[in-house]
Structure formats: structure tokens, C-alpha cells
Design a protein around this motif. Sequence first.
Motif, PDB file in Angstrom:
ATOM      1  N   ILE A 202       0.892  -1.176   0.025  1.00  0.00           N
ATOM      2  CA  ILE A 202       0.135  -0.111  -0.219  1.00  0.00           C
ATOM      3  C   ILE A 202       0.891   1.301   0.173  1.00  0.00           C
ATOM      4  N   TRP A 203       0.672   2.179  -1.207  1.00  0.00           N
ATOM      5  CA  TRP A 203       1.591   3.058  -1.199  1.00  0.00           C
ATOM      6  C   TRP A 203       0.732   4.559  -1.312  1.00  0.00           C
ATOM      7  N   GLY A 204       1.269   5.625  -0.417  1.00  0.00           N
ATOM      8  CA  GLY A 204       0.485   6.823  -0.262  1.00  0.00           C
ATOM      9  C   GLY A 204       1.142   7.646  -1.170  1.00  0.00           C
ATOM     10  N   ILE A 205       0.440   8.605  -1.667  1.00  0.00           N
ATOM     11  CA  ILE A 205       1.016   9.634  -2.610  1.00  0.00           C
ATOM     12  C   ILE A 205       0.928  10.870  -1.761  1.00  0.00           C
ATOM     13  N   ASP A 206       1.935  11.644  -1.535  1.00  0.00           N
ATOM     14  CA  ASP A 206       1.994  12.956  -0.473  1.00  0.00           C
ATOM     15  C   ASP A 206       2.548  14.027  -1.445  1.00  0.00           C
ATOM     16  N   THR A 207       2.338  15.278  -0.913  1.00  0.00           N
ATOM     17  CA  THR A 207       2.553  16.423  -1.459  1.00  0.00           C
ATOM     18  C   THR A 207       3.809  17.343  -0.511  1.00  0.00           C
ATOM     19  N   TYR A 208       4.631  18.184  -1.311  1.00  0.00           N
ATOM     20  CA  TYR A 208       5.433  19.062  -0.513  1.00  0.00           C
ATOM     21  C   TYR A 208       4.718  19.894   0.203  1.00  0.00           C
ATOM     22  N   GLY A 209       4.983  20.162   1.432  1.00  0.00           N
ATOM     23  CA  GLY A 209       3.959  21.025   2.506  1.00  0.00           C
ATOM     24  C   GLY A 209       3.165  20.255   3.450  1.00  0.00           C
ATOM     25  N   SER A 210       3.118  19.043   3.152  1.00  0.00           N
ATOM     26  CA  SER A 210       2.662  18.135   3.959  1.00  0.00           C
ATOM     27  C   SER A 210       3.553  17.083   4.951  1.00  0.00           C
ATOM     28  N   VAL A 211       3.042  16.935   6.107  1.00  0.00           N
ATOM     29  CA  VAL A 211       3.637  16.070   7.242  1.00  0.00           C
ATOM     30  C   VAL A 211       3.779  14.762   7.117  1.00  0.00           C
ATOM     31  N   PHE A 212       2.989  13.855   6.145  1.00  0.00           N
ATOM     32  CA  PHE A 212       2.893  12.496   6.164  1.00  0.00           C
ATOM     33  C   PHE A 212       3.981  11.615   5.883  1.00  0.00           C
ATOM     34  N   LYS A 213       4.711  11.794   4.816  1.00  0.00           N
ATOM     35  CA  LYS A 213       5.767  10.980   4.609  1.00  0.00           C
ATOM     36  C   LYS A 213       6.857  10.976   5.666  1.00  0.00           C
ATOM     37  N   LYS A 214       7.390  12.136   6.169  1.00  0.00           N
ATOM     38  CA  LYS A 214       8.325  11.837   7.305  1.00  0.00           C
ATOM     39  C   LYS A 214       7.771  11.305   8.676  1.00  0.00           C
ATOM     40  N   TYR A 215       6.434  11.856   8.855  1.00  0.00           N
ATOM     41  CA  TYR A 215       5.956  11.189  10.052  1.00  0.00           C
ATOM     42  C   TYR A 215       6.009   9.630   9.890  1.00  0.00           C
ATOM     43  N   HIS A 216       5.684   9.018   8.767  1.00  0.00           N
ATOM     44  CA  HIS A 216       5.542   7.581   8.707  1.00  0.00           C
ATOM     45  C   HIS A 216       7.083   7.036   8.713  1.00  0.00           C
ATOM     46  N   GLU A 217       7.975   7.922   8.326  1.00  0.00           N
ATOM     47  CA  GLU A 217       9.248   6.916   8.105  1.00  0.00           C
ATOM     48  C   GLU A 217       9.974   7.419   9.732  1.00  0.00           C
ATOM     49  N   THR A 218       9.716   8.200  10.323  1.00  0.00           N
ATOM     50  CA  THR A 218      10.503   8.710  11.656  1.00  0.00           C
ATOM     51  C   THR A 218       9.800   8.844  12.702  1.00  0.00           C
ATOM     52  N   GLY A 219       8.264   8.792  12.735  1.00  0.00           N
ATOM     53  CA  GLY A 219       7.401   9.108  13.712  1.00  0.00           C
ATOM     54  C   GLY A 219       7.448  10.643  14.269  1.00  0.00           C
ATOM     55  N   ILE A 220       8.110  11.477  13.543  1.00  0.00           N
ATOM     56  CA  ILE A 220       8.211  12.768  13.995  1.00  0.00           C
ATOM     57  C   ILE A 220       7.479  13.769  13.198  1.00  0.00           C
ATOM     58  N   PHE A 221       6.469  14.439  14.029  1.00  0.00           N
ATOM     59  CA  PHE A 221       5.558  15.528  13.379  1.00  0.00           C
ATOM     60  C   PHE A 221       6.176  16.720  13.228  1.00  0.00           C
ATOM     61  N   ASP A 222       7.073  17.058  12.020  1.00  0.00           N
ATOM     62  CA  ASP A 222       7.964  18.372  11.926  1.00  0.00           C
ATOM     63  C   ASP A 222       7.057  19.530  11.239  1.00  0.00           C
ATOM     64  N   GLU A 223       6.714  20.436  12.118  1.00  0.00           N
ATOM     65  CA  GLU A 223       6.396  21.699  11.766  1.00  0.00           C
ATOM     66  C   GLU A 223       6.768  22.473  10.722  1.00  0.00           C
ATOM     67  N   ASN A 224       8.177  22.236  10.601  1.00  0.00           N
ATOM     68  CA  ASN A 224       9.072  22.734   9.568  1.00  0.00           C
ATOM     69  C   ASN A 224       8.348  22.411   8.348  1.00  0.00           C
ATOM     70  N   GLU A 225       8.030  21.319   7.982  1.00  0.00           N
ATOM     71  CA  GLU A 225       7.533  20.849   6.593  1.00  0.00           C
ATOM     72  C   GLU A 225       6.416  21.492   6.261  1.00  0.00           C
ATOM     73  N   ILE A 226       5.424  22.033   7.072  1.00  0.00           N
ATOM     74  CA  ILE A 226       4.262  22.677   6.831  1.00  0.00           C
ATOM     75  C   ILE A 226       4.356  24.178   6.123  1.00  0.00           C
ATOM     76  N   TYR A 227       3.959  23.928   4.983  1.00  0.00           N
ATOM     77  CA  TYR A 227       3.845  25.544   4.279  1.00  0.00           C
ATOM     78  C   TYR A 227       2.691  25.263   3.154  1.00  0.00           C
ATOM     79  N   SER A 228       2.247  26.406   2.710  1.00  0.00           N
ATOM     80  CA  SER A 228       1.080  26.215   1.786  1.00  0.00           C
ATOM     81  C   SER A 228       1.637  25.473   0.409  1.00  0.00           C
ATOM     82  N   TYR A 229       0.573  24.749  -0.217  1.00  0.00           N
ATOM     83  CA  TYR A 229       1.015  24.330  -1.552  1.00  0.00           C
ATOM     84  C   TYR A 229      -0.219  24.302  -2.535  1.00  0.00           C
TER      85      TYR A 229
END
Length: 453
Positions: A202-229
Amino acid sequence: MDFSKNILETIGNTPLVKLNKIVAEIDALVLAKVETFNPGNSVKDRMAVKMIEDAEADGRLKPGGTIIEGTSGNTGMGLALVAIIKGYKLICVISDKQSKEKMDILRAVGAKVVVCPTDVEPTDPRSYYSVSKRLAEETPNSWYVNQYDNLSNSLAHYEQTGPEIWKQTDGKITHFVVGVGTGGTISGVGKYLKEKNPNIKIWGIDTYGSVFKKYHETGIFDENEIYSYITEGIGEDILPKNVDFSLIDGFTKVTDKDAAVYTRKIALEEAIFVGNSAGACIKGLLQLKDQFKPDDVVVVLFHDSGSRYVGKMFNDDWMRERGFLEENITKAEDVIKDHIDKELIVVRTEELVSHAIERMRKYKISQIPVVDINGFVGSVDETDLFRSYVADKNVAEKPIKDVMGKPFPIVKLGTPIEEVSKLFSKENDAVLIDLGNGQHHIITKYDIIGSIK
């Protein structure tokens, strides 16, 4: 006679269509689950019915009530169809980045639409999350849907979409690829498929400005990844309860430009007119091509219809303004083709500095060529004028010739863009192009940057 009792009975059983040209470089069978065949033209019809029926069953939604939801448009459309058939009122809270078509469609099916700013924190009282909750508290006999945390969302796909895909592929599916927003589709379908065959990826497609990919890989909710897209319908700045990360094998991120470009490619190469998230899915699929083997059966889900993006991804001017339109930029005139017909703004040597400043403000420009009776003799830009002002507060009343710099270089029509780029430096922020017949136009650093693919 074979007929449906109402439009809601036509939801589901959408077709699975083989993709060909657009996935030619993928060595596997790629099938698209085309959800635009639902009556509301999106996958969200499925969970809209399920969420409302579950809320009716446990008393959260009462007869004659008002349904309130924050939506990117598609869930609102699904809710609107159910509200019409079942006799509810509907308020849709939508962010201002969503297409005008989505807003117009929601109003056309009887929803009240409240528009909120996109570029604010989820906890901001102006955000569409906050406004939805506030309206639900203030509106008598109302029910706040909350598709992000309402588990009826993923349950709809566990009960419907997953079984459909399993049956349509005769159980041969090996990979499921889908854009992730609320998480209902990927989690519901993923849960069903993995129960049938744990080896299905099962593969998810994410976008730049979203937190999903990094959170899935590291368990870290990185607010620095959040920006408008720009990409619509996928990615989030929150972690919805419907996203079950344990079911997801991986994510890949797709840029706004690639999502937009591939949205158009699907229509042109496969004759399937679908929306922005489908473009992101296809580009993500291509990024994942090394994951697939010749005997694999890959199913990618197309969320919604391209009709909701005719003023955006399917509009050349909108694409060009954002540098998304794939055009061949090779010559000096190519980078200014959108404004080459505009008059060149100049200032004369004996005019006052205040005149140049006034023109910069009026035309929203930063550089102006300086002329006299012999032609181009100098230039001024906002940085030089600012420095001059700091050194001398009376500079505004001085003639331009006292503060001007060197004239901008001049190139001819047909000059390669690589040669034009070399003329820019710390000391020079613009180039003039000779259009012939005594006409010139200006090329700025902004024009060069805007032409970068």
C-alpha cells in the motif's frame, strides 16, 4: 424494469481501466479505479453516505438537522447529494485555495459555502477546521461531520472500495497506490486488501508542504515541513485519525508542478478527464516504478473529475503564471512573451528621482532604463534609490542623472537564453531586448527565474 430508487443507489461499482501510454515505462499492469463515475463525480460519495447513515443510526444527526463540514469540495458534494435525498441542510466550510468550480458546484446543489484562508495554522480561529467546529457549536440541531477523525470514512472503503478492487482484479492485485488526505481511502482499502493478502503493498502519495511522509518514516511530526501548496485533495498539516500508518508501506512526495502537468497528461494520453490528485498519483507511480515487477497488478485510484479544475490545471494562463506550462524557452523573447506587448517604462535624465519612484510604485517594477535624446544612457533600480535616500533625504528632488547607474545591456531578438543569463550580475539586474523599429523591452531576473523548468 431496472432502475435505482434514487441517485444514492448509483454510488460505487466504478470501473477499473487499464492505463497505457502514460505508464509505458512501468513494467507491470497498471489499472485505474476511476471514481468519477460516482454521481457526485468523486470517491467521496462513498464515505459521505456511510458517515451520514452512521450518524443517523446513533442519533448524532436528527431529522431536519444541519450537516456542517470542512471540505476541499468533493466531500461537500457527496454530503450535498445525501442531504438533498434525506432532507437535511448543509454548510460547507472550504479553503480559498480550492477551485472556483468546486465552490460553484456546492452552491448549485444547495449547500451554503463559507470560505476560509488557506495559509493559517489549523488552530487559528480563521482556519476551516476551527470555523467548522464553531459553526457546529453555534447552529441548533447540527452535526459536525469531521471526515478527518470520523472512522465511518475509512469503514466505507473497507466495506465497499476494497472489496470492489479485490473482485475486479480477481484477487491478483499486488500494489495499491492512492493520494492521502483524510486517510479514509488508503486505510479502508488497505485494511481490506491486507486481510485478503498481507503481501499487497500500500503506497501513499503525499505532497510537499505535508507532514505524512516524514511522520511515517520517523514518527516525527515536523512543523517545519508545513507550508502552503497548490495541489488539492492530498497532504495535510495534521494527523487525521483515519490515517492508519501501520497499513501503509511507504509514501512518495510529488511537487505541485508535476501534479498539475500529469493531470493534463492523463487527459491527453489516456482520454480520462480527472482531477489534480490523479496527476499526483501518476507522477508518484512513475517515481515508484522500481518497486514493480512484470507480473504485478498495480491499482491506482483517481479521486475526482477534471471538471473541477478547468480554471486551474486545465487553464493555460493559470499554468503559465506558475511556471507549470511545459513550453520551449530558448531565446530572449521567449521569457517575456506574456508581456512583450506592454510599453517599456523609462525615465529621462533631467526628470526628478521622485518621478522614477512614482513609476516604480504605479507599475510595480524595480528597474527603469534612463534615456536622453541619444537613447539609453543609464538605469535606476529600487536598491540604488534606497541607498541614495539613506545617504541623502533630499535625493527625491535631484535629477535622475545624479543617481543613475550604467545602462542595461542590449541584446537582439533570437539571442540564446544562456547568453542573456550571463549578462546578469550583482551590478546588473536587467537586460534590454531590441525588438526592432526602435522598440525595446526589458528582461528582469524575475523573468529568467520564471522560465526555469
